[in-house]
Design a protein around this motif. Structure first.
Motif, PDB file in Angstrom:
ATOM      1  N   SER A  96       3.610   0.357   2.549  1.00  0.00           N
ATOM      2  CA  SER A  96       3.252  -0.604   3.634  1.00  0.00           C
ATOM      3  C   SER A  96       2.916  -1.960   3.359  1.00  0.00           C
ATOM      4  O   SER A  96       2.419  -1.950   2.168  1.00  0.00           O
ATOM      5  N   THR A  97       3.172  -3.012   3.982  1.00  0.00           N
ATOM      6  CA  THR A  97       2.599  -4.135   3.804  1.00  0.00           C
ATOM      7  C   THR A  97       0.905  -4.495   4.398  1.00  0.00           C
ATOM      8  O   THR A  97       0.512  -5.348   3.834  1.00  0.00           O
ATOM      9  N   THR A  98       0.500  -3.593   5.167  1.00  0.00           N
ATOM     10  CA  THR A  98      -0.738  -3.760   5.462  1.00  0.00           C
ATOM     11  C   THR A  98      -1.575  -2.318   5.593  1.00  0.00           C
ATOM     12  O   THR A  98      -0.874  -1.290   5.479  1.00  0.00           O
ATOM     13  N   ASP A  99      -2.783  -2.493   5.629  1.00  0.00           N
ATOM     14  CA  ASP A  99      -3.839  -1.374   5.651  1.00  0.00           C
ATOM     15  C   ASP A  99      -5.046  -1.973   6.380  1.00  0.00           C
ATOM     16  O   ASP A  99      -5.727  -2.836   5.716  1.00  0.00           O
ATOM     17  N   GLN A 100      -5.488  -1.215   7.162  1.00  0.00           N
ATOM     18  CA  GLN A 100      -6.692  -1.709   8.019  1.00  0.00           C
ATOM     19  C   GLN A 100      -8.100  -1.817   7.109  1.00  0.00           C
ATOM     20  O   GLN A 100      -9.010  -2.646   7.363  1.00  0.00           O
ATOM     21  N   SER A 101      -8.233  -1.083   5.931  1.00  0.00           N
ATOM     22  CA  SER A 101      -9.362  -0.981   5.276  1.00  0.00           C
ATOM     23  C   SER A 101      -9.336  -1.998   4.255  1.00  0.00           C
ATOM     24  O   SER A 101     -10.319  -2.078   3.232  1.00  0.00           O
ATOM     25  N   TYR A 102      -8.263  -2.593   4.072  1.00  0.00           N
ATOM     26  CA  TYR A 102      -8.067  -3.860   2.703  1.00  0.00           C
ATOM     27  C   TYR A 102      -7.973  -5.072   3.412  1.00  0.00           C
ATOM     28  O   TYR A 102      -7.743  -5.315   4.551  1.00  0.00           O
ATOM     29  N   ALA A 103      -8.030  -6.033   2.491  1.00  0.00           N
ATOM     30  CA  ALA A 103      -7.706  -7.524   2.616  1.00  0.00           C
ATOM     31  C   ALA A 103      -6.242  -7.807   2.521  1.00  0.00           C
ATOM     32  O   ALA A 103      -5.723  -7.441   1.388  1.00  0.00           O
ATOM     33  N   ASN A 104      -5.752  -7.943   3.636  1.00  0.00           N
ATOM     34  CA  ASN A 104      -4.277  -7.809   3.516  1.00  0.00           C
ATOM     35  C   ASN A 104      -3.727  -9.487   3.038  1.00  0.00           C
ATOM     36  O   ASN A 104      -4.448 -10.130   3.457  1.00  0.00           O
ATOM     37  N   LEU A 105      -2.433  -9.267   2.799  1.00  0.00           N
ATOM     38  CA  LEU A 105      -1.960 -10.701   2.520  1.00  0.00           C
ATOM     39  C   LEU A 105      -1.802 -11.401   3.921  1.00  0.00           C
ATOM     40  O   LEU A 105      -1.379 -10.802   4.867  1.00  0.00           O
ATOM     41  N   ILE A 106      -2.206 -12.899   3.885  1.00  0.00           N
ATOM     42  CA  ILE A 106      -2.167 -13.373   5.160  1.00  0.00           C
ATOM     43  C   ILE A 106      -0.931 -13.996   5.599  1.00  0.00           C
ATOM     44  O   ILE A 106      -0.754 -14.034   6.647  1.00  0.00           O
ATOM     45  N   GLY A 107      -0.287 -14.750   4.465  1.00  0.00           N
ATOM     46  CA  GLY A 107       0.667 -15.578   4.758  1.00  0.00           C
ATOM     47  C   GLY A 107       1.934 -14.471   5.284  1.00  0.00           C
ATOM     48  O   GLY A 107       2.110 -13.313   4.877  1.00  0.00           O
ATOM     49  N   PRO A 108       3.044 -14.969   6.130  1.00  0.00           N
ATOM     50  CA  PRO A 108       4.056 -13.907   6.420  1.00  0.00           C
ATOM     51  C   PRO A 108       5.103 -13.986   5.507  1.00  0.00           C
ATOM     52  O   PRO A 108       5.111 -14.878   4.817  1.00  0.00           O
ATOM     53  N   ALA A 109       5.668 -12.845   5.258  1.00  0.00           N
ATOM     54  CA  ALA A 109       6.914 -12.626   4.397  1.00  0.00           C
ATOM     55  C   ALA A 109       7.671 -11.670   4.628  1.00  0.00           C
ATOM     56  O   ALA A 109       7.414 -10.651   5.583  1.00  0.00           O
TER      57      ALA A 109
ATOM     58  N   PHE B  88       0.945  -1.299   0.099  1.00  0.00           N
ATOM     59  CA  PHE B  88       0.086  -0.131   0.108  1.00  0.00           C
ATOM     60  C   PHE B  88       0.946   1.089  -0.066  1.00  0.00           C
ATOM     61  O   PHE B  88       1.677   1.342   0.845  1.00  0.00           O
ATOM     62  N   ALA B  89       0.649   2.104  -0.911  1.00  0.00           N
ATOM     63  CA  ALA B  89       1.571   3.097  -1.222  1.00  0.00           C
ATOM     64  C   ALA B  89       0.687   4.493  -0.915  1.00  0.00           C
ATOM     65  O   ALA B  89      -0.408   4.757  -1.289  1.00  0.00           O
ATOM     66  N   LYS B  90       1.296   5.411  -0.123  1.00  0.00           N
ATOM     67  CA  LYS B  90       0.634   6.784   0.253  1.00  0.00           C
ATOM     68  C   LYS B  90       1.739   7.721   0.061  1.00  0.00           C
ATOM     69  O   LYS B  90       2.877   7.555   0.411  1.00  0.00           O
ATOM     70  N   LEU B  91       1.382   9.056  -0.229  1.00  0.00           N
ATOM     71  CA  LEU B  91       2.223  10.265  -0.310  1.00  0.00           C
ATOM     72  C   LEU B  91       1.724  11.276   0.958  1.00  0.00           C
ATOM     73  O   LEU B  91       0.652  11.968   0.959  1.00  0.00           O
ATOM     74  N   TYR B  92       2.878  11.631   1.584  1.00  0.00           N
ATOM     75  CA  TYR B  92       2.476  12.368   2.946  1.00  0.00           C
ATOM     76  C   TYR B  92       3.070  13.669   2.543  1.00  0.00           C
ATOM     77  O   TYR B  92       4.234  13.931   1.801  1.00  0.00           O
ATOM     78  N   ASP B  93       2.395  14.872   3.122  1.00  0.00           N
ATOM     79  CA  ASP B  93       3.073  16.024   3.127  1.00  0.00           C
ATOM     80  C   ASP B  93       3.566  16.330   4.616  1.00  0.00           C
ATOM     81  O   ASP B  93       2.732  16.388   5.682  1.00  0.00           O
ATOM     82  N   ILE B  94       5.058  16.580   4.573  1.00  0.00           N
ATOM     83  CA  ILE B  94       5.604  16.623   5.830  1.00  0.00           C
ATOM     84  C   ILE B  94       5.890  18.035   6.396  1.00  0.00           C
ATOM     85  O   ILE B  94       6.784  18.729   5.585  1.00  0.00           O
ATOM     86  N   GLY B  95       5.526  18.758   7.237  1.00  0.00           N
ATOM     87  CA  GLY B  95       5.788  20.088   7.739  1.00  0.00           C
ATOM     88  C   GLY B  95       7.071  19.954   8.286  1.00  0.00           C
ATOM     89  O   GLY B  95       7.924  19.261   8.838  1.00  0.00           O
ATOM     90  N   PRO B  96       7.673  21.832   8.242  1.00  0.00           N
ATOM     91  CA  PRO B  96       9.024  21.497   8.688  1.00  0.00           C
ATOM     92  C   PRO B  96       9.067  21.047  10.378  1.00  0.00           C
ATOM     93  O   PRO B  96      10.180  20.661  10.813  1.00  0.00           O
ATOM     94  N   ASN B  97       7.901  21.238  11.230  1.00  0.00           N
ATOM     95  CA  ASN B  97       8.098  20.530  12.315  1.00  0.00           C
ATOM     96  C   ASN B  97       7.789  19.097  12.543  1.00  0.00           C
ATOM     97  O   ASN B  97       7.694  18.405  13.626  1.00  0.00           O
ATOM     98  N   GLY B  98       7.703  18.460  11.433  1.00  0.00           N
ATOM     99  CA  GLY B  98       7.525  16.838  11.391  1.00  0.00           C
ATOM    100  C   GLY B  98       6.175  16.381  11.237  1.00  0.00           C
ATOM    101  O   GLY B  98       5.613  15.187  11.262  1.00  0.00           O
ATOM    102  N   THR B  99       5.216  17.369  11.187  1.00  0.00           N
ATOM    103  CA  THR B  99       3.648  17.068  11.307  1.00  0.00           C
ATOM    104  C   THR B  99       3.199  16.540   9.805  1.00  0.00           C
ATOM    105  O   THR B  99       3.638  16.764   8.738  1.00  0.00           O
ATOM    106  N   ARG B 100       2.702  15.399   9.877  1.00  0.00           N
ATOM    107  CA  ARG B 100       2.524  14.738   8.434  1.00  0.00           C
ATOM    108  C   ARG B 100       0.909  14.973   8.269  1.00  0.00           C
ATOM    109  O   ARG B 100       0.121  14.683   9.067  1.00  0.00           O
TER     110      ARG B 100
END
Length: 928
Positions: free
Chosen positions: A553-566, A495-507
């Motif tokens: 990321s390898t996981t996301d709460q809103s989606y069906a994740n891959l079950i097997g470890p890797a 799962f890929a996502k693009l953050y906007d990071i402020g000078p104080n580290g706020t995402r």
């Protein structure tokens, strides 16, 4: 609250309050029968309401609600369109609310077939403009589920003339099972094109919410033809009509045998598809085929009508890529397309008034031929500070949506840095990262995001040197490999996502957007796979000094994740991320967000008290369906003041439509107090007042249907009459077009004097101006206190004609007056009060004639007296004065007395009650 927002926003909410609702919009509830199904054998009734504008015939607009919504979800939008001059048909789709049938997910055999038959129904209505036989002038709109229906109807029924789909999808198989990765993708020309790769990742939470919405409602039992108790009657064309909501029909279709209880109100094939994908986490070929068949993508190649695509920037269900695909496919088919992105969506709310107006203007031009061409300029909203410290919402307008007619999207290359990083997929896919909550993602702006340590790789840019406005979907090249010895099961889900990071580290995660990726196959020997990933479409102003951060990321709460470890190793195949930029001109479209947040804080502090007050008000706002068509009903009305003064005591009467009613009584009878209570100016001590079924209270919305002046009207003498009227109407806050100044002035008969200063008016002209003010908007009920005060005899006669003419148009007039002779000539009914109580109410003829004598004007008085004296049942001996004979008939019909006189050779020139209204009035009030 989040789930409520999710289900509510899919039906576009149009906030038109009753206080601003013109009385000329008439609503009629219907059950419209349709026959659908692959074999055309399922008989279903659809619950609908049609809203008629003031003038017909007019073009029609079909309005479909979102998934789980009913006709009530779009009632405000339908009323607003009717106010704009359209016949608006709002309905509940099959499987929801009181409509029959089972849910087919906009199946061509079911919901789309129903939509075509609703257009058939519109074609049969004389109030709807026609393009030809069985071809109404019609547009279609709706949000989400309803927006997809508008697209699919336009692609399958050539009678549709224009559409305005909102926050909807192009392909359900990609919207619910997306894969944003492709092995070799060239940057597309449009700003938010999705990758639309096969073998996607199941959007588990959103799909579960919608499947849950279809599980509710009545049980599944076969629908019969037996009438529902209390249901309305059926006309010759099969349409069921009622003035109040009828008992709902059975919700099932004609064939529901064998449907499992776990499927709720879904068709078996839809239920089976959901169960397949929810169980396995991947859609098989049959499920993909069903989802694509039930999506606009199956017919967009046929859409050639003007299409306004409105998509939300805060939408984790149907992203900007879905509108982008619709735009490209319709344009390729030769259709005209305008695209608008607004700061809302399934996670952010419904369109506001400005955007709703654009939708109305779209239909005005393409259905009515009115107004300038809306054009195809591309608009998108920007939330967040760009040039000032205070964040605000602005609209950026570009000449066109890039990529449709030759121009391509500009892209700015931003360098990311970061080493190859190992990431773990946990057994069972848990714990999982949190990117947002469905229905609240946009509102929270990524504040609830949480990436689990060890489960993600991050690549960050340096601070941007200048302001950057991202508008669309960025693309980036990733390299993914399995760590040898750590079995990835031959595939990877990321799962890929693009953050906007402020000078104080706020995402900040714009729009809570996540791009799911499935790589299948992924070699287990460590050989890398390079893939281009299309990130979610966003609109985000990145301030100078801020950085962009790509998180995979390898996981996301809103989606069906891959079950097997890797264990995987993730790196950048190309250090540059391509960010879309769409330049345009800016304009402010709303209050600064900072101010809105402050307002929200204040509102939150008042929420508890507001809820209590709202509940109390709702209890007071009850509507009596039995009197919904009755202009005025007073029941046990009382008003007392400290010291034991009783102004009105247990007053009850009823005023019917089309009547001119006189309210009579001596000074101190309580007439003006009663009138002031009718207008919500004085609170009753007891009893109730209902206007068209609504209980009257101060500020009640139904008061907009009453025009009045009580105890005189104040005007500014230095202004003209028309200026005073415009000033008064502006104070109501209602649209200028609803005032209907010319009609009110024509009825009141002010003529050219309305242009003169009121200071030069006679008393008669002031009264006429007051009447015109009360008539603004042509209210259904006109309440006037002593309207003939100060008028001379010719003016009184003219006022009489004004009031009679107003009631003759189907409206109602209530007049309080001391001029009994004038009341007798003007009114057809009277209500008599004395010492705060009702002493008589009824038709003028009944009040005047009750207990009095009948007068006969004849040519032979002696002979007439003899004939009348011999009639049975007379109260006393007839008397005579001049050429008239007077007799108390004591229940004997006047026609019988006239017949006896004529048979005896007596010519009768005139017959009527001897008593005048004044006589009856004095008798009723005891001579006071």
């Amino acid at each position: 609250m989040g789930l409520i927002a999710v289900l509510a926003v899919v039906g576009i909410a149009i906030g038109v309050h009753a206080a601003g609702q013109p009385a000329v919009v008439r609503a009629q509830n219907l059950f419209i029968p349709v026959v659908d199904g692959p074999a055309h054998d399922q008989h279903v009734r659809l619950d609908a309401t049609v809203y008629y504008p003031e003038r017909t015939p007019a073009p029609a607009v079909l309005i479909a609600p979102g998934f789980g919504g009913t006709k009530s979800s779009v009632a405000d939008q339908a009323r607003e369109l009717a106010q704009q001059g359209f016949v608006a048909l709002a309905y509940t789709p099959r499987g929801f609310g009181a409509s029959g049938g089972l849910i087919g997910l906009n199946s061509p055999d079911y919901e789309i077939a129903d939509g075509r038959q609703l257009i058939d129904w519109l074609a049969r209505q004389p109030q709807v403009t026609k393009d030809g036989p069985n071809d109404p002038k019609v547009g279609v709109t709706g949000g989400s589920y309803g927006g997809a229906l508008s697209l699919m109807l336009a692609g399958s029924d050539r009678r549709v003339d224009a559409i305005a789909p909102v926050i909807t999808y192009n392909d359900l198989s990609q919207a619910l099972v997306p894969n944003t990765a492709a092995a070799d993708v060239t940057a597309p020309g449009t700003p938010a094109a999705g990758a639309f790769a096969p073998n996607g990742v199941f959007k588990r939470t959103w799909a579960g919410i919608f499947f849950g919405a279809g599980l509710g409602g009545p049980g599944i039992t076969p629908q019969t033809d037996a009438p529902t108790p209390g249901a309305p009657t059926t006309s010759s064309d099969g349409t069921t009509t009622t003035d109040t909501p009828a008992a709902p029909p059975d919700p099932s279709g004609a064939t529901t045998a064998g449907v499992s209880g776990a499927c709720g109100r879904f068709l078996p094939e839809v239920c089976a598809a959901y169960q397949q994908i929810a169980t396995t986490g991947q859609a098989d070929a049959r499920t993909i085929a069903l989802l694509r068949r039930d999506s606009p993508v199956s017919v967009t190649g046929n859409i050639k009508v003007p299409t306004l695509l409105v998509q939300g920037e805060q939408d984790t269900l149907f992203g900007l890529d879905q509108a982008d695909a619709n735009a490209r496919q319709i344009t390729a088919a030769g259709g005209l397309v305008k695209v608008i992105w607004y700061d809302g969506g399934h996670d952010g709310g419904a369109p506001g008034p400005d955007l709703r107006q654009q939708i109305g203007d779209w239909f005005q031009h393409y259905l009515r031929g009115q107004g300038g061409a809306p054009g195809t300029a591309f608009q998108y909203d920007v939330q967040g500070g760009f040039r000032t410290a205070a964040p605000s919402v602005r609209t950026v307008t570009a000449p066109e949506y890039p990529g449709l007619t030759g121009t391509t999207t500009q892209r700015r290359s931003i360098t990311l840095s970061g080493p190859a990083q190992p990431v773990v997929n946990p057994p069972g896919g848990s714990p999982a990262a949190v990117s947002g909550l469905p229905g609240l993602g946009g509102a929270l702006s990524g504040r609830l995001t949480s990436d689990v340590p060890g489960e993600f790789a991050a690549f960050t840019s340096g601070p941007v040197s200048s302001q950057l406005l991202v508008a669309g979907s960025s693309t980036v090249r990733l390299r993914v490999a399995a760590v040898p010895g750590q079995d990835p099961n031959g595939q990877a889900v990321l799962f890929a996502k693009l953050y906007d990071i402020g000078p104080n580290g706020t995402r900040t995660l714009p729009g809570a957007g996540v791009a799911p990726i499935r790589l299948d196959p992924l070699p287990g020997n460590g050989s890398p796979v390079d893939v281009t990933v299309t990130l979610p479409g966003i609109v985000q102003p990145v301030q100078a000094g801020h950085r962009l951060q790509l998180v995979v990321s390898t996981t996301d709460q809103s989606y069906a994740n891959l079950i097997g470890p890797a264990v995987l190793r993730i790196s950048l195949a190309d250090a540059a991320i391509a960010v879309p930029v769409v330049p345009g001109t800016e304009g402010t479209t709303g209050l600064p967000v900072g101010q809105l947040v402050a307002i929200a804080v204040v509102l939150a502090l008042c929420l508890l008290a507001g809820v209590v007050l709202l509940l109390r008000r709702r209890r007071r706002d009850d509507v009596d369906a039995d009197t919904a068509d009755v202009p005025l009903v007073l029941s046990g009305l009382s008003k007392s003041y400290p010291g034991g003064v009783v102004a009105v005591d247990d007053l009850s009467f009823r005023v019917e439509q089309g009547q001119v009613v006189g309210l009579l009584g001596p000074n101190g009878a309580g007439k003006t107090t009663a009138l002031r209570m009718m207008m919500g100016l004085v609170r009753p001590t007891g009893g109730s007042i209902r206007v068209f079924g609504h209980k009257i209270r101060p500020g009640a919305p139904v008061l907009s249907r009453i025009g009045s002046f009580v105890e005189g009207s104040g005007f500014l003498p230095h202004l003209s009459g028309i200026a005073n009227l415009h000033l008064y109407w502006a104070a109501t806050g209602r649209p200028t077009a609803d005032a209907r100044f010319d009609e009110a002035l024509e009825i009141a008969g002010l003529g050219t004097a309305v242009r003169r200063k009121v200071g030069t008016y006679s008393q008669g002209m002031r009264q006429r101006l007051a009447i015109a003010q009360a008539m603004l908007g042509l209210p259904d009920l006109l309440v006037l206190d002593e309207p003939t005060n100060g008028l001379d005899p010719p003016q009184i006669r003219d006022m009489r004609e004004v009031l009679r003419g107003y009631a003759a148009g189907g409206r109602t007039v209530l007049v309080s007056s001391h001029l009994l002779t004038e009341v007798e000539q003007t009114c057809d009914h009277v209500v008599v009060m004395h010492k705060g109580r009702l002493v008589a109410a009824g038709a003028v003829a009944e009040i005047v004639g009750g207990g009095g004598e009948t007068s006969f004007r004849v040519d032979d008085v002696p002979r007439a007296m003899t004939v009348l004296g011999e009639l049975p049942g007379l109260a006393d001996v007839p008397s005579a004065s001049g050429d008239e004979v007077h007799a108390r008939l004591n229940g004997l019909p006047r026609s019988a007395a006239v017949d006896a006189l004529v048979r005896a050779g007596v010519a009768v020139d005139q017959v009527g009650p001897r008593r005048r209204l004044e006589d009856a009035f004095l008798q009723l009030v005891g001579g006071d």
